[in-house]
Scaffold this motif. Structure first.
Motif, PDB file in Angstrom:
ATOM      1  N   ASP A  31       2.828  54.513  21.013  1.00 15.72           N
ATOM      2  CA  ASP A  31       3.950  54.215  21.898  1.00 15.72           C
ATOM      3  C   ASP A  31       4.207  55.371  22.853  1.00 15.72           C
ATOM      4  O   ASP A  31       4.052  56.542  22.495  1.00 15.72           O
ATOM      5  CB  ASP A  31       5.218  53.952  21.084  1.00 15.72           C
TER       6      ASP A  31
ATOM      7  N   ASP B 171       4.441  48.425  24.619  1.00 14.69           N
ATOM      8  CA  ASP B 171       4.238  49.414  23.570  1.00 14.69           C
ATOM      9  C   ASP B 171       2.847  49.248  22.953  1.00 14.69           C
ATOM     10  O   ASP B 171       2.064  48.375  23.344  1.00 14.69           O
ATOM     11  CB  ASP B 171       5.308  49.312  22.481  1.00 14.69           C
ATOM     12  N   ALA B 172       2.547  50.089  21.962  1.00 20.53           N
ATOM     13  CA  ALA B 172       1.222  50.083  21.336  1.00 20.53           C
ATOM     14  C   ALA B 172       0.952  48.792  20.583  1.00 20.53           C
ATOM     15  O   ALA B 172      -0.179  48.305  20.559  1.00 20.53           O
ATOM     16  CB  ALA B 172       1.091  51.286  20.398  1.00 20.53           C
TER      17      ALA B 172
ATOM     18  N   ALA C 108       1.339  51.682  26.659  1.00 20.50           N
ATOM     19  CA  ALA C 108       0.597  52.140  25.485  1.00 20.50           C
ATOM     20  C   ALA C 108      -0.206  53.374  25.873  1.00 20.50           C
ATOM     21  O   ALA C 108      -1.072  53.305  26.755  1.00 20.50           O
ATOM     22  CB  ALA C 108      -0.324  51.042  24.969  1.00 20.50           C
TER      23      ALA C 108
ATOM     24  N   VAL D  34      -4.177  53.690  20.460  1.00 19.70           N
ATOM     25  CA  VAL D  34      -3.016  53.854  21.322  1.00 19.70           C
ATOM     26  C   VAL D  34      -1.777  54.154  20.492  1.00 19.70           C
ATOM     27  O   VAL D  34      -1.732  53.891  19.292  1.00 19.70           O
ATOM     28  CB  VAL D  34      -2.774  52.592  22.185  1.00 19.70           C
TER      29      VAL D  34
END
Length: 449
Positions: A267, A316-317, A284, A265
């Motif tokens: 961002d 986020d990731a 993600a 993944v």
């Protein structure tokens, strides 16, 4: 409101001629009782060990040494380390510290503030989170209770206790400056959601306690951000909830049995969100799905945007990596994601990474001793290249002459391989193998006959 605030400030200021601030009973406010209560649980950790010494190739040449009368270089050198730790279970003698404090240790000594010095054994450690568990055999230990670090807020008071620069039981105070921080290159730790604090943390504080004003352990001091090596008010601690999950697995198994989902993944930036025509920039973004992985079986695809895992929002990731990386093998994980503007939900089961491994002994005699699997999130090259992952290589085997665990095979006989099926098809029946191998940031060819 202003009048009430002004009155509070006036009450807090000393009267003329006074040198101390006292309460109605005449007591001076102090953190000393709290420090006295928690200090017996914070220990000094001293380690010693040996590592392979870096050598100059010229000095390894007997002719060169004889010609220049140069001494033979030592093959090993001694290393020592100082750090801190926290007793978290008095009955079993468990001590939490950082992986990097004990990573090269042959002998570990734990020193208490009452003068006791005891030998410690490593129960296990986890480089991914930089957490290690030690065990000591002792009576009359004091352990710190563990807090729910998820309840921390920016601005909460904190106290750091450790042994900076070898100075026993140094206490510093401050506040939580930030939450869910990442620190690239932090001793190799890949799962990061640090507490940021301005309570002074210096070399030697690693593994020490970050506590709240209830005397509860909220984090394990781990790293600082500094240009000079000294404290500038930016310190980081592993949240206790993360450390506790890692500790539980280490105590149960001696290691962290981390499963895989099979996704890479990244961002979701505002520009990416616009390109995907969605009205959000949190989540993600799945950039790659490993074939035959739990993610693939759950129907996830590249381009899906994961916004929630097991009921927790994914901004986020890094949050996605932490959420999956702390799950155990066999755990079910519910994921909410966006595809083509529509929100969908799916469930996957975290897989054992060894379940998809294939021994190469039956594939080709030149690969005997190596084990391969699909390239997944265990490798830092996942998402950067396509190929198959070398997960293990037996010492002294044929494969050990040219392969190492972590290598990625990207082509066989000049044909690209993007899965185990493609790798098997190229290897089986071939008299010789020309492998293109990615190792860290480099690449090379190997010819096997």
């Amino acid at each position: 409101m202003r009048r009430a605030l002004l009155m509070l400030l006036l009450l807090a200021l000393p009267m003329a001629g006074q040198t101390q601030i006292v309460d109605e009973n005449g007591n001076t406010p102090s953190l000393a009782p709290l420090v006295e209560e928690v200090s017996p649980a914070v220990v000094n950790i001293a380690t010693s060990g040996t590592v392979e010494a870096e050598s100059n190739p010229l000095l390894n040449d007997p002719f060169f040494r004889r010609f220049f009368d140069a001494p033979e270089q030592p093959r090993q050198r001694e290393v020592q380390s100082l750090g801190s730790g926290v007793v978290v279970n008095a009955d079993q003698g468990y001590v939490l510290t950082n992986h990097h404090v004990i990573a090269q240790a042959d002998e570990i000594t734990v020193a208490f503030n009452d003068g006791r010095e005891l030998s410690a054994e490593i129960v296990g450690s986890d480089p991914e989170t930089d957490i290690a568990v030690l065990q000591i055999d002792a009576e009359e230990l004091t352990a710190l209770p563990m807090a729910d670090s998820d309840s921390l807020r920016v601005g909460d008071y904190t106290m750091a206790i450790g042994n900076p620069f070898g100075l026993d039981h140094t206490v510093t105070t401050g506040v939580v400056s930030g939450l869910d921080r990442t620190l690239p290159g932090n001793n190799g730790a890949r799962l990061q959601s640090f507490i940021q604090t301005d309570a002074s943390i210096n070399p030697g504080n690693s593994g020490g306690a970050l506590i709240n004003l209830r005397g509860e352990l909220v984090g394990i001091n781990t790293a600082i951000l500094s240009r000079s090596g000294g404290n500038i008010g930016i310190g980081f601690a592993v949240p206790m909830n993360m450390a506790r999950q890692v500790m539980d697995q280490i105590i149960e198994y001696g290691e962290v049995r981390r499963g895989i989902l099979g996704v890479r993944v990244q961002d979701l930036t505002a520009e990416m969100a616009e390109a995907f025509d969605i009205d959000r920039n949190d989540g993600a973004l799945i950039s790659q799905v490993t074939p035959n992985s739990p993610a693939a079986e759950a129907g996830l695809q590249a381009g899906d945007i994961v916004i929630e895992v097991n009921g927790t929002s994914i901004p986020d990731a890094n949050a996605m990596a932490n959420a999956i990386g702390l799950l155990r093998i066999g755990d079910a994980v519910s994921m909410t994601y966006v595809r083509d503007g529509e929100t969908q939900t799916t469930t996957a089961t975290v897989a054992d990474p060894q379940s998809g491994e294939v021994s190469a002994d039956a594939l080709h005699p030149g690969l005997a001793g190596a084990t391969f699997s699909e390239l997944d999130e265990r490798s830092p090259l996942f998402g950067q290249v396509e190929g198959v992952l070398v997960t293990d290589v037996a010492q002294g085997s044929r494969a050990a002459e040219y392969l190492q665990p972590g290598d990625v095979i990207t082509s066989v006989n000049r044909e690209a391989v993007d899965s185990m099926a493609a790798f098997r098809a190229q290897v089986e029946g071939s008299e010789r193998l020309l492998l293109n191998v990615r190792r860290n940031n480099g690449a090379f060819f190997v010819l096997i006959r």
